[in-house]
Design a protein around this motif. Sequence first.
Motif, mmCIF file in Angstrom:
data_model
loop_
_atom_site.group_PDB
_atom_site.id
_atom_site.type_symbol
_atom_site.label_atom_id
_atom_site.label_comp_id
_atom_site.label_asym_id
_atom_site.label_seq_id
_atom_site.Cartn_x
_atom_site.Cartn_y
_atom_site.Cartn_z
ATOM 1 N N ASP A 1 23.804 -9.966 -30.928
ATOM 2 C CA ASP A 1 23.915 -9.497 -32.307
ATOM 3 C C ASP A 1 22.540 -9.433 -32.959
ATOM 4 N N LEU B 1 18.611 0.059 -33.090
ATOM 5 C CA LEU B 1 19.866 -0.279 -32.446
ATOM 6 C C LEU B 1 20.420 -1.510 -33.159
ATOM 7 N N VAL C 1 23.480 -4.249 -33.165
ATOM 8 C CA VAL C 1 24.555 -4.801 -32.346
ATOM 9 C C VAL C 1 25.348 -5.789 -33.192
ATOM 10 N N THR D 1 30.199 -3.858 -30.675
ATOM 11 C CA THR D 1 29.944 -2.564 -31.292
ATOM 12 C C THR D 1 28.444 -2.332 -31.415
ATOM 13 N N VAL D 2 28.032 -1.103 -31.127
ATOM 14 C CA VAL D 2 26.623 -0.730 -31.162
ATOM 15 C C VAL D 2 26.464 0.509 -32.029
ATOM 16 N N HIS E 1 23.439 3.271 -33.193
ATOM 17 C CA HIS E 1 22.082 3.736 -32.892
ATOM 18 C C HIS E 1 21.669 4.713 -33.977
ATOM 19 N N THR F 1 27.499 5.848 -32.513
ATOM 20 C CA THR F 1 28.115 4.528 -32.358
ATOM 21 C C THR F 1 28.757 4.426 -30.981
ATOM 22 N N GLU G 1 30.232 1.178 -27.794
ATOM 23 C CA GLU G 1 30.671 -0.180 -27.455
ATOM 24 C C GLU G 1 30.107 -0.563 -26.102
ATOM 25 N N GLN H 1 28.992 -5.766 -20.079
ATOM 26 C CA GLN H 1 27.803 -5.449 -20.864
ATOM 27 C C GLN H 1 26.670 -4.858 -20.028
ATOM 28 N N ILE I 1 26.568 0.944 -22.306
ATOM 29 C CA ILE I 1 27.080 1.273 -23.637
ATOM 30 C C ILE I 1 27.860 2.564 -23.475
ATOM 31 N N THR J 1 19.616 -6.540 -20.604
ATOM 32 C CA THR J 1 19.306 -7.317 -21.799
ATOM 33 C C THR J 1 18.483 -8.544 -21.464
#
Length: 154
Positions: free
Chosen positions: A47, A64, A66, A70-71, A73, A90, A92, A97, A100, A121
């Motif tokens: 997040d 971006l 988070v 939900t993401v 951009h 937008t 997910e 993970q 996206i 990540t």
Amino acid sequence: MNTTRTARATRTKIAASIAALAAGSLMLTACSGSSDNESSDNANKLDGTYYVKDVNGTSELGQLVVEGNTVSHHEYTCDGVYEKPGVTSTGEFNKDQSQIIWTVAGEDSRNKRTGSESISTSGKSISISGSVYVRDTSGAGKALLDAFKAKCGK
């Protein structure tokens, strides 16, 4: 009489076995629920807000955001950074993970955020298809945002 006692004993054993299986099933169900919580916890660790310079060759700053799975951009030019982004999409995270999945593409024809994109990540960044977005609270994130603000004269 002996047959009756044997039948009762057998029924009692069957009932006890069913009860044990039911209890075991409930325990397994409870344990399997933790993987959903772990996935949710992992998303919560991500997040925040992240930035990248010169995203997609369409703008000067990519953002971006988070929130859970939900993401969002956003792409900004100097003219739009303080009011509204030039391009917004937008999506997910998938279950593990590693991608996206973009669910709503922005209206701008320059938008390249469609379908799904692979990600990786770390604690301070999210890499999307080779572009590294740095967390806004990191030194690199603060430097990137400060440079953008200075460039745009704000």
